[in-house]
Design an enzyme around this catalytic site. Sequence first.
Site, short mmCIF file in Angstrom:
data_model
loop_
_atom_site.label_atom_id
_atom_site.label_comp_id
_atom_site.label_asym_id
_atom_site.label_seq_id
_atom_site.Cartn_x
_atom_site.Cartn_y
_atom_site.Cartn_z
CG HIS A 30 -28.16 -43.74 55.24
ND1 HIS A 30 -29.21 -43.18 55.95
CD2 HIS A 30 -28.44 -43.56 53.93
CE1 HIS A 30 -30.08 -42.68 55.09
NE2 HIS A 30 -29.65 -42.89 53.86
CG HIS A 41 -23.14 -40.76 57.95
ND1 HIS A 41 -22.98 -42.05 57.49
CD2 HIS A 41 -24.46 -40.47 57.85
CE1 HIS A 41 -24.17 -42.52 57.12
NE2 HIS A 41 -25.08 -41.59 57.34
CG ASP A 66 -28.93 -44.49 60.22
OD1 ASP A 66 -29.43 -43.62 60.96
OD2 ASP A 66 -28.86 -44.36 58.97
CG ASP A 87 -32.38 -43.74 58.67
OD1 ASP A 87 -32.23 -44.75 59.39
OD2 ASP A 87 -31.42 -43.07 58.26
#
Length: 532
Positions: free
Chosen positions: A383, A347, A381, A470
């Site tokens: 996200h 990120h 991931d 995740d």
Amino acid sequence: MKYDYRTVLFVSDNRRGVVHGFSLFSAIPSLRIGYLDLLALRKSNKGGGVGAALYRRVQEECVNLKLDWLFFEARSDRPDLNPEKRILEENRARMRFYERMGAHPVINTKWDQPRKANAGHPYCLMVDPLDREDWELDLATALPIARAILKRKYRKGMTARQIEAVLNSFHDDPVQLRPYRSKKARSAPGITGISDDKKIILCVADRHEMHHIKDHDYAEQPVRVSAILEELEKTNIFFRVQRRHFSDRHILAVHDRRFFNYFREVALKIEPERSLFPDVFPIRRNVGIPKNIPSHAGYYCIDIYSPINRNAFLAARDAVDAALTAAGTIERGARYAYALVRPPGHHAGRDSFGGYCYFNSSAIAAHNLSGFGRVAILDLDYHHGNGQQEIFYRRDDVFTISIHADPNFEYPYFSGSAEERGEEAGLGYNLNLPLPTGIDGPAHLKVVKKACQRIRAFKADFLVIALGLDTAKNDPSGSWNLLAEDFYANGKQVGALHLPVLVVQEGGYDCSVLGKNAAAFLTGLWEGASAK
């Protein structure tokens, strides 16, 4: 196998094509032996460990092929057969090397007598029992092997009568092997069927535990790494290397210098046990250049979840070093490498941090590899990998792909739509594959297959995996339902690309299954890449 043997060539080189040495051996399954034809090194590499690595690789391949013995010839070190002192010393040094690797010369035969076929030089028959403790070479086993070697190697240089004379000199049963003469001589320990060059290189950000935010809601905890390591240690497919330190220039190649300087200077001024959570996030338009003071942290931050503290900077810096160490092994010829790091990085943009991420280790490693070929980044991931997207959005030498939850309902919300395809030279080199809630393993695998097709079309030389775990069922930060078998299937699909692969750890916060899922993905990757 037309002639009942299989020839195998191992080359020690680097990705620039510089050959350091090679070994050539023949596997003869009917006799259950390997025969080492050649072990050759560049003069500059002698004594540097290349010869030992090549020899050991042959030993491991013999074990992998379920062979019982490794045979070869070596120049005799008998003084009565080597009147020239220089040659004698060379032969003694060579014999010491082979003894250290676990081989013995056969004695009490006429094998080592000088003969025309060897230009008058004496050669010993060497036997390596491949680290077996309880072994004997009985005469009934030895004679067919000796006959096969003589006929194959000397069919043009020795008559049938000369060959029989050598064979008839074998009288001892079991065949006598010379005891080791070197004080350091030993059999090679722990030869297994999986050679080090086939294992996954593992580099751990070993000081990550210093970064421990004890806030109740802070999920990015040190136990994440230990949970993964505990499962990896149950396998034998990893070869661990020490993290090296790299200069800041690698970080500055993808991150803005003002951002880097701000993070470093402010973080290192904060007491180790204190953290600064940004709470003011100015719109960057019509805002002056921020000063290196704590109150200006929000200029660079994208959320309220990512505190600045001293250890966050140091741990993020170590994570970069671990990723670059692993990338370096890929550049030098390793097939697969895994950087087990925290905090994560995907990120972190060019001049921003957030989502527990400070420096984008995956992007930094990918940029480094791009100096040696075309790179694809596959972000798995839950996200969106907004950091890699931003950093490479205008480049065509790094193809960024992200499979993630739709940003309409998941963090980071403002990036990750399918319409974001890149700009300028990078147009068409960014692929987002957003998915809805409730995705299961088979549905996710279909999208991974689509991503792999695009990577093949891109003709990547290297693949970087930003591995988020995740996506697992019941992960506190996700909504998908992947199980260990799904991570294995995804890894196997990626491995089937047969590319050099660097895996960098990103998210994943359910520590009850984190290690199991990481091991499943990496095992799938290893097995998929090993399949023909």
